[in-house]
Design a protein around this motif. Sequence first.
Motif, PDB file in Angstrom:
ATOM      1  N   GLY A  66     -19.266   5.586 -27.544  1.00  0.00           N
ATOM      2  CA  GLY A  66     -19.272   7.023 -27.284  1.00  0.00           C
ATOM      3  C   GLY A  66     -19.466   7.336 -25.810  1.00  0.00           C
ATOM      4  O   GLY A  66     -18.810   8.232 -25.258  1.00  0.00           O
ATOM      5  N   MET A  67     -20.353   6.578 -25.136  1.00  0.00           N
ATOM      6  CA  MET A  67     -20.593   6.818 -23.723  1.00  0.00           C
ATOM      7  C   MET A  67     -19.366   6.461 -22.896  1.00  0.00           C
ATOM      8  O   MET A  67     -19.046   7.138 -21.915  1.00  0.00           O
ATOM      9  CB  MET A  67     -21.809   6.011 -23.253  1.00  0.00           C
ATOM     10  N   VAL A  68     -18.660   5.399 -23.260  1.00  0.00           N
ATOM     11  CA  VAL A  68     -17.422   5.051 -22.549  1.00  0.00           C
ATOM     12  C   VAL A  68     -16.411   6.190 -22.667  1.00  0.00           C
ATOM     13  O   VAL A  68     -15.764   6.584 -21.685  1.00  0.00           O
ATOM     14  CB  VAL A  68     -16.827   3.735 -23.097  1.00  0.00           C
ATOM     15  N   LEU A  69     -16.270   6.733 -23.869  1.00  0.00           N
ATOM     16  CA  LEU A  69     -15.328   7.834 -24.065  1.00  0.00           C
ATOM     17  C   LEU A  69     -15.689   9.032 -23.196  1.00  0.00           C
ATOM     18  O   LEU A  69     -14.827   9.631 -22.543  1.00  0.00           O
ATOM     19  CB  LEU A  69     -15.302   8.245 -25.535  1.00  0.00           C
ATOM     20  N   ILE A  70     -16.962   9.385 -23.156  1.00  0.00           N
ATOM     21  CA  ILE A  70     -17.389  10.547 -22.379  1.00  0.00           C
ATOM     22  C   ILE A  70     -17.250  10.311 -20.877  1.00  0.00           C
ATOM     23  O   ILE A  70     -16.708  11.139 -20.136  1.00  0.00           O
ATOM     24  CB  ILE A  70     -18.853  10.908 -22.726  1.00  0.00           C
ATOM     25  N   LEU A  71     -17.742   9.147 -20.416  1.00  0.00           N
ATOM     26  CA  LEU A  71     -17.793   8.906 -18.981  1.00  0.00           C
ATOM     27  C   LEU A  71     -16.436   8.522 -18.394  1.00  0.00           C
ATOM     28  O   LEU A  71     -16.045   9.023 -17.334  1.00  0.00           O
ATOM     29  CB  LEU A  71     -18.808   7.802 -18.680  1.00  0.00           C
ATOM     30  N   VAL A  72     -15.728   7.631 -19.063  1.00  0.00           N
ATOM     31  CA  VAL A  72     -14.484   7.107 -18.494  1.00  0.00           C
ATOM     32  C   VAL A  72     -13.309   8.051 -18.749  1.00  0.00           C
ATOM     33  O   VAL A  72     -12.463   8.240 -17.880  1.00  0.00           O
ATOM     34  CB  VAL A  72     -14.177   5.702 -19.052  1.00  0.00           C
ATOM     35  N   VAL A  73     -13.249   8.626 -19.939  1.00  0.00           N
ATOM     36  CA  VAL A  73     -12.116   9.504 -20.251  1.00  0.00           C
ATOM     37  C   VAL A  73     -12.412  10.935 -19.785  1.00  0.00           C
ATOM     38  O   VAL A  73     -11.732  11.471 -18.902  1.00  0.00           O
ATOM     39  CB  VAL A  73     -11.789   9.486 -21.758  1.00  0.00           C
ATOM     40  N   TYR A  74     -13.447  11.549 -20.343  1.00  0.00           N
ATOM     41  CA  TYR A  74     -13.676  12.971 -20.092  1.00  0.00           C
ATOM     42  C   TYR A  74     -14.060  13.264 -18.636  1.00  0.00           C
ATOM     43  O   TYR A  74     -13.351  13.994 -17.926  1.00  0.00           O
ATOM     44  CB  TYR A  74     -14.761  13.490 -21.035  1.00  0.00           C
ATOM     45  N   MET A  75     -15.152  12.684 -18.168  1.00  0.00           N
ATOM     46  CA  MET A  75     -15.657  13.037 -16.843  1.00  0.00           C
ATOM     47  C   MET A  75     -14.709  12.569 -15.742  1.00  0.00           C
ATOM     48  O   MET A  75     -14.502  13.263 -14.737  1.00  0.00           O
ATOM     49  CB  MET A  75     -17.060  12.461 -16.652  1.00  0.00           C
ATOM     50  N   ASN A  76     -14.114  11.408 -15.914  1.00  0.00           N
ATOM     51  CA  ASN A  76     -13.184  10.898 -14.916  1.00  0.00           C
ATOM     52  C   ASN A  76     -11.919  11.754 -14.843  1.00  0.00           C
ATOM     53  O   ASN A  76     -11.402  12.056 -13.756  1.00  0.00           O
ATOM     54  CB  ASN A  76     -12.827   9.446 -15.248  1.00  0.00           C
ATOM     55  N   LEU A  77     -11.417  12.169 -15.998  1.00  0.00           N
ATOM     56  CA  LEU A  77     -10.172  12.934 -16.020  1.00  0.00           C
ATOM     57  C   LEU A  77     -10.342  14.358 -15.511  1.00  0.00           C
ATOM     58  O   LEU A  77      -9.402  14.923 -14.947  1.00  0.00           O
ATOM     59  CB  LEU A  77      -9.591  12.955 -17.432  1.00  0.00           C
ATOM     60  N   VAL A  78     -11.499  14.951 -15.713  1.00  0.00           N
ATOM     61  CA  VAL A  78     -11.712  16.289 -15.149  1.00  0.00           C
ATOM     62  C   VAL A  78     -11.525  16.243 -13.636  1.00  0.00           C
ATOM     63  O   VAL A  78     -10.810  17.067 -13.049  1.00  0.00           O
ATOM     64  CB  VAL A  78     -13.112  16.823 -15.507  1.00  0.00           C
ATOM     65  N   SER A  79     -12.148  15.258 -12.995  1.00  0.00           N
ATOM     66  CA  SER A  79     -12.000  15.113 -11.543  1.00  0.00           C
ATOM     67  C   SER A  79     -10.548  14.852 -11.162  1.00  0.00           C
ATOM     68  O   SER A  79     -10.054  15.387 -10.160  1.00  0.00           O
ATOM     69  CB  SER A  79     -12.886  13.967 -11.033  1.00  0.00           C
ATOM     70  N   ALA A  80      -9.853  14.035 -11.954  1.00  0.00           N
ATOM     71  CA  ALA A  80      -8.455  13.713 -11.647  1.00  0.00           C
ATOM     72  C   ALA A  80      -7.568  14.947 -11.732  1.00  0.00           C
ATOM     73  O   ALA A  80      -6.755  15.207 -10.828  1.00  0.00           O
ATOM     74  CB  ALA A  80      -7.961  12.628 -12.601  1.00  0.00           C
ATOM     75  N   TYR A  81      -7.708  15.713 -12.812  1.00  0.00           N
ATOM     76  CA  TYR A  81      -6.872  16.909 -12.960  1.00  0.00           C
ATOM     77  C   TYR A  81      -7.159  17.927 -11.860  1.00  0.00           C
ATOM     78  O   TYR A  81      -6.229  18.553 -11.322  1.00  0.00           O
ATOM     79  CB  TYR A  81      -7.104  17.549 -14.331  1.00  0.00           C
ATOM     80  N   VAL A  82      -8.429  18.101 -11.523  1.00  0.00           N
ATOM     81  CA  VAL A  82      -8.779  19.062 -10.472  1.00  0.00           C
ATOM     82  C   VAL A  82      -8.212  18.612  -9.127  1.00  0.00           C
ATOM     83  O   VAL A  82      -7.634  19.410  -8.375  1.00  0.00           O
ATOM     84  CB  VAL A  82     -10.309  19.235 -10.382  1.00  0.00           C
ATOM     85  N   ALA A  83      -8.381  17.325  -8.823  1.00  0.00           N
ATOM     86  CA  ALA A  83      -7.885  16.815  -7.542  1.00  0.00           C
ATOM     87  C   ALA A  83      -6.370  16.964  -7.439  1.00  0.00           C
ATOM     88  O   ALA A  83      -5.848  17.410  -6.403  1.00  0.00           O
ATOM     89  CB  ALA A  83      -8.284  15.347  -7.387  1.00  0.00           C
ATOM     90  N   ARG A  84      -5.641  16.621  -8.494  1.00  0.00           N
ATOM     91  CA  ARG A  84      -4.176  16.731  -8.450  1.00  0.00           C
ATOM     92  C   ARG A  84      -3.735  18.192  -8.361  1.00  0.00           C
ATOM     93  O   ARG A  84      -2.742  18.506  -7.714  1.00  0.00           O
ATOM     94  CB  ARG A  84      -3.544  16.081  -9.682  1.00  0.00           C
ATOM     95  N   ARG A  85      -4.482  19.082  -9.001  1.00  0.00           N
ATOM     96  CA  ARG A  85      -4.147  20.510  -8.931  1.00  0.00           C
ATOM     97  C   ARG A  85      -4.356  21.044  -7.517  1.00  0.00           C
ATOM     98  O   ARG A  85      -3.489  21.733  -6.961  1.00  0.00           O
ATOM     99  CB  ARG A  85      -5.024  21.291  -9.904  1.00  0.00           C
ATOM    100  N   GLU A  86      -5.519  20.742  -6.923  1.00  0.00           N
ATOM    101  CA  GLU A  86      -5.834  21.275  -5.602  1.00  0.00           C
ATOM    102  C   GLU A  86      -4.940  20.670  -4.523  1.00  0.00           C
ATOM    103  O   GLU A  86      -4.728  21.290  -3.473  1.00  0.00           O
ATOM    104  CB  GLU A  86      -7.314  21.008  -5.276  1.00  0.00           C
ATOM    105  N   GLU A  87      -4.431  19.464  -4.750  1.00  0.00           N
ATOM    106  CA  GLU A  87      -3.526  18.825  -3.783  1.00  0.00           C
ATOM    107  C   GLU A  87      -2.070  19.225  -4.024  1.00  0.00           C
ATOM    108  O   GLU A  87      -1.164  18.678  -3.382  1.00  0.00           O
ATOM    109  CB  GLU A  87      -3.671  17.312  -3.883  1.00  0.00           C
ATOM    110  N   LEU A  88      -1.838  20.144  -4.970  1.00  0.00           N
ATOM    111  CA  LEU A  88      -0.503  20.646  -5.310  1.00  0.00           C
ATOM    112  C   LEU A  88       0.395  19.589  -5.958  1.00  0.00           C
ATOM    113  O   LEU A  88       1.607  19.785  -6.069  1.00  0.00           O
ATOM    114  CB  LEU A  88       0.207  21.225  -4.079  1.00  0.00           C
ATOM    115  N   VAL A  89      -0.213  18.488  -6.397  1.00  0.00           N
ATOM    116  CA  VAL A  89       0.570  17.437  -7.044  1.00  0.00           C
ATOM    117  C   VAL A  89       1.132  17.938  -8.374  1.00  0.00           C
ATOM    118  O   VAL A  89       2.309  17.721  -8.689  1.00  0.00           O
ATOM    119  CB  VAL A  89      -0.293  16.174  -7.262  1.00  0.00           C
ATOM    120  N   LEU A  90       0.309  18.602  -9.159  1.00  0.00           N
ATOM    121  CA  LEU A  90       0.769  19.102 -10.455  1.00  0.00           C
ATOM    122  C   LEU A  90       1.899  20.114 -10.285  1.00  0.00           C
ATOM    123  O   LEU A  90       2.878  20.106 -11.046  1.00  0.00           O
ATOM    124  CB  LEU A  90      -0.398  19.730 -11.226  1.00  0.00           C
TER     125      LEU A  90
END
Length: 254
Positions: A66-90
């Motif tokens: 459960g912790m792997v799912l939360i930390l590696v998938v959820y928390m990591n991906l939030v940062s990834a989506y935000v970074a790609r959005r702010e860099e205009l990649v999306l």
Amino acid sequence: MNTLTLNPGRLTALGRSELTLLVRNRAALTLAFLMPVLMVFVLRSSLSGVEGAQAVGEATLTGGIGMVLILVVYMNLVSAYVARREELVLKRLRTGEANDLEILAGTALPATALALGQIAVLAVAGAVALDVRMPRNPLLLVAAVLAGIVMLAGMSAVTSSFTRNVETAGITTLPLFLVTALGSGLFMPIDSLPDLAASLCELLPLSGVMTLVRAGWSGGVEGGDLLGAGLGALAWIVITVFAVQRWFRWEPRR
């Protein structure tokens, strides 16, 4: 959101590009590799009062999943989506051939692969180290993990919509992390809570997935509970898909 088909070639290319960015991000790699291991030790300590080595070991390993799912998938991906959005990649990707689902799934591929690899190592090495039997129903365990990945990837996309920048991602992801850690059966079984609290906790997003994870590893869950957990997980996936279609931001917040 446009057409929901997936082209393997485009998906692989997007995933490879995201993997390159992930490898360059030392903070994300540190979170992905070290935090789940540290949290497993925390789980092991918190469950030390449980009678029986098998019970402690199985609870530690399922909580670690459960912790792997939360930390590696959820928390990591939030940062990834935000970074790609702010860099205009999306925004740039949307002007090309890739559709919305391919863009979102391609961004999630490296985190998904990393989570699956860590869970596999945790299941095998952890079972050996803690002298715990291997999962009784591996197919159910795999299905539960995949459902959790789909759900949390969607929730990370939704959370990114309310996250102004990468620096604030740790704040916006904290509520789901705490609610899941305390109420979805990672640190203590839900049925050990008072009846009203247990009933409410069963409605939390990851509770159904964790019930299926425990059933896949240890067994002992009745058919009605399995059905309820599966339907609960499916309902949250549907809710998450709707929320992504409704609120996901493709352009920087202003």
